[in-house]
Design an enzyme around this catalytic site. Structure first.
Site, short mmCIF file in Angstrom:
data_model
loop_
_atom_site.label_atom_id
_atom_site.label_comp_id
_atom_site.label_asym_id
_atom_site.label_seq_id
_atom_site.Cartn_x
_atom_site.Cartn_y
_atom_site.Cartn_z
N GLU A 200 42.17 1.60 44.50
CA GLU A 200 42.25 0.66 45.61
C GLU A 200 40.85 0.29 46.08
OE1 GLU A 200 44.46 2.47 48.73
OE2 GLU A 200 46.41 2.03 47.84
N HIS A 235 39.90 13.67 53.80
CA HIS A 235 41.13 12.86 53.76
C HIS A 235 42.34 13.61 54.30
CE1 HIS A 235 38.84 10.01 51.41
NE2 HIS A 235 38.55 10.96 50.54
N ARG A 291 59.64 12.33 54.88
CA ARG A 291 59.88 13.63 55.50
C ARG A 291 59.39 13.57 56.94
NH1 ARG A 291 54.60 15.17 55.71
NH2 ARG A 291 53.28 14.66 53.93
#
Length: 661
Positions: A200, A235, A291
């Protein structure tokens, strides 16, 4: 409603699910590995079953064993929590085949969103904007390198399966691409069993904004507002808040609608989170977590909902209330308290919690944890200790309350990020909501300052505690073995040599007929007094200072003014045996698995050069040379499982002298 619920998880999330399920009158069944036999979630459960050895692959990831326990225990539902089997479509299908309700989305939705590449293609088809990149099937190194050049650097390599920052590497220049791709593949393979990646465009100052969605089995999907999760390290999220601050009404509405469209696209049911990258007024779909999220408490604090309760209700077939979505009232902020060392790139730490006291809980302060005093943080699982959450009428009040809660938190026995969190929530840029995913790196100088010398009050506090212990230990012994410092004439003196994080310190303690004073590093005499009846308080120059502490052997950990200090008593007469033998020896900081050894015997290495990569506690640790040298010996090989202290590489000085500088 379900009668018996098996929780296929551990730690904080297992305890959190039990709290709601037991309030609803549901019998809770826990599972545990050998390492968790005495864990808090086992103690809180109505019944608990062993499922295997400590490694997660042999216990918490063994869906077959968990289903066997569920059948034998008569469970009619399984809640997977987050992590482990929560986003495993095959496990959801196995539950359905066994006639046990999986508290989560359908397997088809998990599978559709489990691949980042496939989910992005689905989002494009549904009209949801995505970041420009490559999400294709050709995974050859050469083709990926060509696609990276087409997209333009900097780019972001991401594991196609899974999340949590695993297998995610930014690349700023083409020459670095091959090495970072190899690292991303390794992490992805280890974490998810799948080494496929996508590429990306790497946005320069992006925010990580997500939308909580909820869907029932009757076709209704709603949003439960936004969260900002931009403050991250490696991250992985450190601080989250709801609602996301400083979004225009138009952008907020676009995010809500895009999240609902994403959930519709996969026929979603139950709780889920749609994550976006936001830069300026642009928003791009990143991924959907099928979730419950770690940060769900901030949404609960501003909506007044119990999301676990509604997970169970929806899984049991109930419809969402007609009046949903409820308004978001006020603001909530959460931080994750980890056993990790910010001074060493947030390296995980292991050990025993000698003391853990969270802040008092109330309507505005909440602590979610799965550990207690004397529990161990092991190398087998994520090192999160607790989540501390604060709510207020607005963002400023929530941050003030969170800062006070962190000041009230005491934690001893191992290195944690608690001092870092205290600095984070009080930082002016945090208070001003200047948020993006580079926040920690940009403010690292203030958030992770270099080690500093212990102040005089801390050194005096150590002296008081240590001498008090010596005298207590000697109580009742013969007069000749007691350490009461009696002198017939003059002041009793005791010299202590202490090592703080910076250097060796000299503390001379004098007792002048019950009046104590300390001389620090040959400075002026410092009058001191102490009250050990309610913990340590040191009175220095007429001002009393609380000094929370723990004492283990000759090491004492104290907190003063929000900072933690570790002091070691140095014996000046102890032999320095063995020190020369370990010069240049790079050893494992914690137990783990050797991923790669990047050097060979005889190689010349430069200071800072990575010589080996170790995987531990879901993290890759890069072992770097502390100085220029020559590889003299290699003590392990790729694939080896090694203990803390095991030799990895030993370096000799480049000039052939006896030891490294």
């Amino acid at each position: 409603m379900f009668r018996r619920l098996l929780i296929a998880n551990r730690g904080e999330i297992a305890c959190r699910i039990m709290r709601t399920a037991q309030r609803m009158g549901i019998h809770c069944i826990a599972v545990f590995s050998e390492a968790d036999a005495q864990a808090l979630h086992v103690a809180l459960a109505d019944e608990a079953h062993a499922i295997g050895p400590a490694p997660a692959r042999d216990s918490y990831l063994r869906g077959d064993r968990i289903l066997e326990v569920a059948r034998n225990a008569g469970a009619d539902a399984i809640h997977p929590g987050y992590g482990f089997l929560s986003e495993n479509a095959a496990f959801a299908e196995a539950c359905e085949a066994a006639g046990i309700v999986f508290v989560g989305p359908p397997a088809a939705a998990i599978r559709a969103m489990g691949s980042k590449a496939e989910s992005k293609a689905l989002m494009v088809a549904s009209g949801v904007p995505v970041v420009p990149g490559y999400h294709g099937d050709d995974q050859s190194d050469g083709y990926l390198a060509a696609e990276a050049a087409r997209i333009g650097f900097p780019i972001l390599i991401k594991a196609s399966a899974g999340g949590g920052g695993k297998g995610m590497r930014p690349v700023f220049a083409a020459p670095d691409f091959a090495a970072e791709l190899a690292g991303a593949r390794r992490e992805a393979k280890a974490a998810f069993g799948d080494d496929r990646v996508l590429l990306e465009r790497y946005l320069q100052k992006p925010r990580h904004v997500e939308v909580q969605v909820f869907a029932d089995a009757h076709g209704r999907i709603v949003h439960l507002h936004t969260r900002d999760c931009s403050v991250q390290r490696r991250h992985q999220k450190v601080l989250e808040e709801a609602p996301a601050p400083d979004l225009s009404a138009a952008l907020r509405d676009r995010l809500h609608q895009a999240a609902i469209a994403a959930a519709h696209a996969v026929g979603y049911v139950n709780a889920g989170t749609v994550e976006f990258i936001v830069e300026g007024d642009d928003a791009f779909f990143m991924e959907m977590n099928t979730r419950l999220q770690v940060e769900h408490p901030v949404t609960e604090m501003v909506t007044g909902l119990d999301l676990v309760e509604w997970q169970l209700r929806v899984a049991a077939g109930q419809a969402l209330p007609d009046h949903w979505p409820p308004d978001a009232e006020g603001h909530a902020v959460e931080v994750r308290l980890y056993a990790e060392d910010p001074d060493h790139d947030f390296r995980p730490s292991i050990g025993m919690l000698q003391r853990f006291f969270g802040p008092p809980q109330s309507g505005s302060i909440r602590v979610d944890t799965g550990v207690r005093d004397r529990d161990a943080i092991t190398p087998h699982y994520d090192p999160m200790i607790a989540k501390i959450i604060a709510a207020g009428a607005d963002r400023g009040e929530a941050l003030e309350r969170l800062a006070a809660a962190l000041a009230d938190t005491q934690l001893r026995g191992l290195t944690t990020n608690l001092p870092f969190l205290r600095r984070l929530v009080s930082h002016p840029a945090m208070r001003a909501a200047e948020l993006d995913t580079g926040f920690i790196a940009r403010h690292a100088a203030e958030l992770i300052p270099p080690p500093k010398e212990a102040p005089a009050v801390v050194l005096a506090g150590f002296a008081v505690v240590y001498l008090a212990r010596m005298r207590f230990d000697a109580a009742g012994a013969s007069p000749w073995s007691q350490c009461r410092g009696f002198r017939l004439f003059g002041a009793a003196e005791e010299l202590l040599l202490l090592r703080d994080a910076v250097r060796l310190r000299r503390v001379l303690v004098r007792d002048r007929r019950g009046r104590m004073e300390a001389v620090i590093d040959d400075g002026p005499p410092l009058p001191i007094d102490a009250d050990l009846s309610h913990g340590l308080r040191a009175c220095v120059d007429g001002v009393w200072h609380p000094l929370p502490f723990t004492l283990e052997g000759d090491v004492i950990d104290l907190t003063f003014a929000g900072e933690d200090y570790a002091l070691h008593l140095v014996d000046p007469y102890a032999q320095r045996g063995g020190e020369a033998a370990v010069d240049g020896r790079l050893s494992a900081p914690i137990p783990g698995r050797v991923v790669q050894v990047l050097v060979q015997v005889g190689d010349h290495v430069a200071r800072g050069q990575v010589v080996a990569i170790l995987e531990a506690m879901k993290t890759e640790l890069r072992i770097a040379a502390p100085a220029d040298g020559v590889v003299a010996h290699i003590g392990c090989a790729a694939g080896d499982s090694i203990e803390e202290g095991t030799e990895i590489v030993t370096l000799a000085p480049p000039d052939g002298s006896a030891s490294l500088p």
